[in-house]
Design a protein around this motif. Sequence first.
Motif, PDB file in Angstrom:
ATOM      1  N   VAL A  34     -17.124   7.888  25.837  1.00 37.12           N
ATOM      2  CA  VAL A  34     -17.715   9.158  25.427  1.00 37.12           C
ATOM      3  C   VAL A  34     -16.772  10.292  25.821  1.00 37.12           C
ATOM      4  O   VAL A  34     -16.254  10.313  26.942  1.00 37.12           O
ATOM      5  CB  VAL A  34     -19.091   9.361  26.091  1.00 37.12           C
ATOM      6  CG1 VAL A  34     -19.711  10.695  25.666  1.00 37.12           C
ATOM      7  CG2 VAL A  34     -20.027   8.199  25.756  1.00 37.12           C
ATOM      8  N   TYR A  35     -16.556  11.221  24.894  1.00 41.78           N
ATOM      9  CA  TYR A  35     -15.666  12.354  25.124  1.00 41.78           C
ATOM     10  C   TYR A  35     -16.363  13.645  24.705  1.00 41.78           C
ATOM     11  O   TYR A  35     -17.213  13.644  23.808  1.00 41.78           O
ATOM     12  CB  TYR A  35     -14.382  12.231  24.294  1.00 41.78           C
ATOM     13  CG  TYR A  35     -13.655  10.917  24.412  1.00 41.78           C
ATOM     14  CD1 TYR A  35     -12.532  10.781  25.223  1.00 41.78           C
ATOM     15  CD2 TYR A  35     -14.085   9.799  23.697  1.00 41.78           C
ATOM     16  CE1 TYR A  35     -11.857   9.571  25.320  1.00 41.78           C
ATOM     17  CE2 TYR A  35     -13.427   8.583  23.795  1.00 41.78           C
ATOM     18  CZ  TYR A  35     -12.310   8.474  24.601  1.00 41.78           C
ATOM     19  OH  TYR A  35     -11.658   7.265  24.694  1.00 41.78           O
ATOM     20  N   PHE A  36     -15.986  14.759  25.352  1.00 41.81           N
ATOM     21  CA  PHE A  36     -16.387  16.093  24.914  1.00 41.81           C
ATOM     22  C   PHE A  36     -15.193  16.765  24.251  1.00 41.81           C
ATOM     23  O   PHE A  36     -14.041  16.553  24.654  1.00 41.81           O
ATOM     24  CB  PHE A  36     -16.823  16.966  26.100  1.00 41.81           C
ATOM     25  CG  PHE A  36     -18.127  16.567  26.735  1.00 41.81           C
ATOM     26  CD1 PHE A  36     -19.018  15.723  26.091  1.00 41.81           C
ATOM     27  CD2 PHE A  36     -18.474  17.052  27.991  1.00 41.81           C
ATOM     28  CE1 PHE A  36     -20.223  15.355  26.693  1.00 41.81           C
ATOM     29  CE2 PHE A  36     -19.671  16.694  28.586  1.00 41.81           C
ATOM     30  CZ  PHE A  36     -20.546  15.849  27.940  1.00 41.81           C
ATOM     31  N   THR A  37     -15.462  17.593  23.241  1.00 43.36           N
ATOM     32  CA  THR A  37     -14.414  18.379  22.613  1.00 43.36           C
ATOM     33  C   THR A  37     -15.024  19.647  22.041  1.00 43.36           C
ATOM     34  O   THR A  37     -16.232  19.880  22.139  1.00 43.36           O
ATOM     35  CB  THR A  37     -13.699  17.576  21.513  1.00 43.36           C
ATOM     36  OG1 THR A  37     -12.522  18.276  21.087  1.00 43.36           O
ATOM     37  CG2 THR A  37     -14.598  17.366  20.306  1.00 43.36           C
ATOM     38  N   ASP A  38     -14.171  20.484  21.463  1.00 41.03           N
ATOM     39  CA  ASP A  38     -14.626  21.728  20.849  1.00 41.03           C
ATOM     40  C   ASP A  38     -13.594  22.148  19.814  1.00 41.03           C
ATOM     41  O   ASP A  38     -12.506  21.574  19.723  1.00 41.03           O
ATOM     42  CB  ASP A  38     -14.789  22.824  21.911  1.00 41.03           C
ATOM     43  CG  ASP A  38     -15.246  24.138  21.288  1.00 41.03           C
ATOM     44  OD1 ASP A  38     -16.200  24.097  20.479  1.00 41.03           O
ATOM     45  OD2 ASP A  38     -14.644  25.167  21.565  1.00 41.03           O
ATOM     46  N   ASP A  39     -13.954  23.161  19.006  1.00 44.47           N
ATOM     47  CA  ASP A  39     -12.968  23.778  18.138  1.00 44.47           C
ATOM     48  C   ASP A  39     -12.518  25.068  18.816  1.00 44.47           C
ATOM     49  O   ASP A  39     -12.174  25.058  19.979  1.00 44.47           O
ATOM     50  CB  ASP A  39     -13.528  24.004  16.730  1.00 44.47           C
ATOM     51  CG  ASP A  39     -14.936  24.600  16.764  1.00 44.47           C
ATOM     52  OD1 ASP A  39     -15.362  25.059  17.834  1.00 44.47           O
ATOM     53  OD2 ASP A  39     -15.600  24.610  15.722  1.00 44.47           O
ATOM     54  N   LEU A  85      -9.749  16.005  23.811  1.00 48.33           N
ATOM     55  CA  LEU A  85     -10.842  15.068  24.058  1.00 48.33           C
ATOM     56  C   LEU A  85     -10.931  14.861  25.557  1.00 48.33           C
ATOM     57  O   LEU A  85     -10.044  14.251  26.160  1.00 48.33           O
ATOM     58  CB  LEU A  85     -10.592  13.719  23.370  1.00 48.33           C
ATOM     59  CG  LEU A  85     -10.424  13.698  21.853  1.00 48.33           C
ATOM     60  CD1 LEU A  85     -10.225  12.257  21.375  1.00 48.33           C
ATOM     61  CD2 LEU A  85     -11.620  14.330  21.160  1.00 48.33           C
ATOM     62  N   GLN A  86     -11.978  15.375  26.193  1.00 48.77           N
ATOM     63  CA  GLN A  86     -12.164  15.175  27.624  1.00 48.77           C
ATOM     64  C   GLN A  86     -12.975  13.902  27.839  1.00 48.77           C
ATOM     65  O   GLN A  86     -14.133  13.808  27.439  1.00 48.77           O
ATOM     66  CB  GLN A  86     -12.880  16.350  28.269  1.00 48.77           C
ATOM     67  CG  GLN A  86     -13.080  16.175  29.777  1.00 48.77           C
ATOM     68  CD  GLN A  86     -13.844  17.318  30.420  1.00 48.77           C
ATOM     69  OE1 GLN A  86     -13.995  18.378  29.834  1.00 48.77           O
ATOM     70  NE2 GLN A  86     -14.325  17.097  31.629  1.00 48.77           N
ATOM     71  N   LEU A 159     -17.505   7.705  20.967  1.00 48.30           N
ATOM     72  CA  LEU A 159     -18.428   8.772  20.616  1.00 48.30           C
ATOM     73  C   LEU A 159     -17.824  10.080  21.103  1.00 48.30           C
ATOM     74  O   LEU A 159     -17.653  10.292  22.302  1.00 48.30           O
ATOM     75  CB  LEU A 159     -19.794   8.549  21.264  1.00 48.30           C
ATOM     76  CG  LEU A 159     -20.839   9.657  21.042  1.00 48.30           C
ATOM     77  CD1 LEU A 159     -21.137   9.842  19.562  1.00 48.30           C
ATOM     78  CD2 LEU A 159     -22.119   9.354  21.803  1.00 48.30           C
ATOM     79  N   VAL A 160     -17.471  10.952  20.157  1.00 48.64           N
ATOM     80  CA  VAL A 160     -16.864  12.241  20.474  1.00 48.64           C
ATOM     81  C   VAL A 160     -17.866  13.332  20.131  1.00 48.64           C
ATOM     82  O   VAL A 160     -18.290  13.459  18.976  1.00 48.64           O
ATOM     83  CB  VAL A 160     -15.560  12.456  19.688  1.00 48.64           C
ATOM     84  CG1 VAL A 160     -14.959  13.816  20.019  1.00 48.64           C
ATOM     85  CG2 VAL A 160     -14.562  11.347  20.002  1.00 48.64           C
ATOM     86  N   ILE A 161     -18.254  14.113  21.150  1.00 49.36           N
ATOM     87  CA  ILE A 161     -19.277  15.150  20.988  1.00 49.36           C
ATOM     88  C   ILE A 161     -18.590  16.509  20.899  1.00 49.36           C
ATOM     89  O   ILE A 161     -17.930  16.947  21.845  1.00 49.36           O
ATOM     90  CB  ILE A 161     -20.270  15.122  22.164  1.00 49.36           C
ATOM     91  CG1 ILE A 161     -20.931  13.741  22.246  1.00 49.36           C
ATOM     92  CG2 ILE A 161     -21.317  16.214  22.013  1.00 49.36           C
ATOM     93  CD1 ILE A 161     -21.739  13.526  23.502  1.00 49.36           C
ATOM     94  N   LEU A 187     -18.369  13.652  16.074  1.00 53.24           N
ATOM     95  CA  LEU A 187     -17.273  13.748  15.118  1.00 53.24           C
ATOM     96  C   LEU A 187     -17.036  12.426  14.403  1.00 53.24           C
ATOM     97  O   LEU A 187     -17.367  11.349  14.902  1.00 53.24           O
ATOM     98  CB  LEU A 187     -15.982  14.170  15.821  1.00 53.24           C
ATOM     99  CG  LEU A 187     -15.939  15.578  16.411  1.00 53.24           C
ATOM    100  CD1 LEU A 187     -14.523  15.901  16.882  1.00 53.24           C
ATOM    101  CD2 LEU A 187     -16.398  16.629  15.403  1.00 53.24           C
ATOM    102  N   THR A 188     -16.421  12.522  13.235  1.00 56.46           N
ATOM    103  CA  THR A 188     -15.979  11.343  12.492  1.00 56.46           C
ATOM    104  C   THR A 188     -14.569  10.975  12.959  1.00 56.46           C
ATOM    105  O   THR A 188     -13.887  11.781  13.605  1.00 56.46           O
ATOM    106  CB  THR A 188     -15.948  11.643  10.991  1.00 56.46           C
ATOM    107  OG1 THR A 188     -14.958  12.665  10.741  1.00 56.46           O
ATOM    108  CG2 THR A 188     -17.312  12.140  10.508  1.00 56.46           C
TER     109      THR A 188
END
Length: 283
Positions: A34-39, A85-86, A159-161, A187-188
Amino acid sequence: MKSVWAGALVLGSLLVSCGGGGGGGVSSTSSIPVYFTDDMSVYPSILVKVYEVNLCSDNSCQQKVNLFTSQQGLQTNLAKLNGVLQYITTANIPQGTYNRLEVVMDKNLTITDSNNVAHQAVFTPMNEKPNKPNTVQCDTQRCYIRFNGIVQPFSMGKLVIDFVLKEFEVNTNTNPWQVYEVKMKPLTPQETAGKTIEIHLMVQSTSTQNNNFTGTWMGKTYTVNLTQTTACEINDVSYPASQCLNYIQPNMCVEVKVQEDPATATSLTAVKIETEDPNECIK
């Protein structure tokens, strides 16, 4: 609208199929990172505390598969995740169809404006709106931010959130500020391409002889190797890679951008090392 992937085994009420789900199935799970991300955020800093990440198989999120839990809340600066991707954790997820992604956060957050002034803010409840499949439900301390739609963590093995901060809407005329529009989504595979992977580590020991240090995250110990091109920023001061280890100390929280994926490797090569608030290394 709900289907079970071909070959997936039905496990109790966690898995939903067009036939209504069967009992007595054999468990089939996958280890999913599992990763966290943002734009891009319009604010230089948005500090939140994350308590849980869950997948739900029912509309009201009563039947949950917990992916991440932090009793005191993991502090995360969402605004620093643009193009990153954290890595958060690796969770065992039963194969199936999940139609809710839930992130439980502290109701209170801190937003820093373009003048470097920090403002206290709160998430406010939000109902689902057309073309914005998110809801926010809050109690006195926590908010339950949900993406309502099929979530397929198995399609790319991760799973990237994405918190999509550019679509957060904030009322800055109140005290505290109010975050009244939120977007969060999985994300896809195409949307994750080209992003740098990072991990936050609590430093355990350093070795100038081996030009590396060890650090821990989520109970796992990593060895971080420095190269001549490793960028090093300790307490907002930049140092040459050859001197970096002289300033890294045990119990220091560091953000490490790496070449390898911490989900699958414990020996990492640092692209950049930067010190962070200790709360960002505490689960």
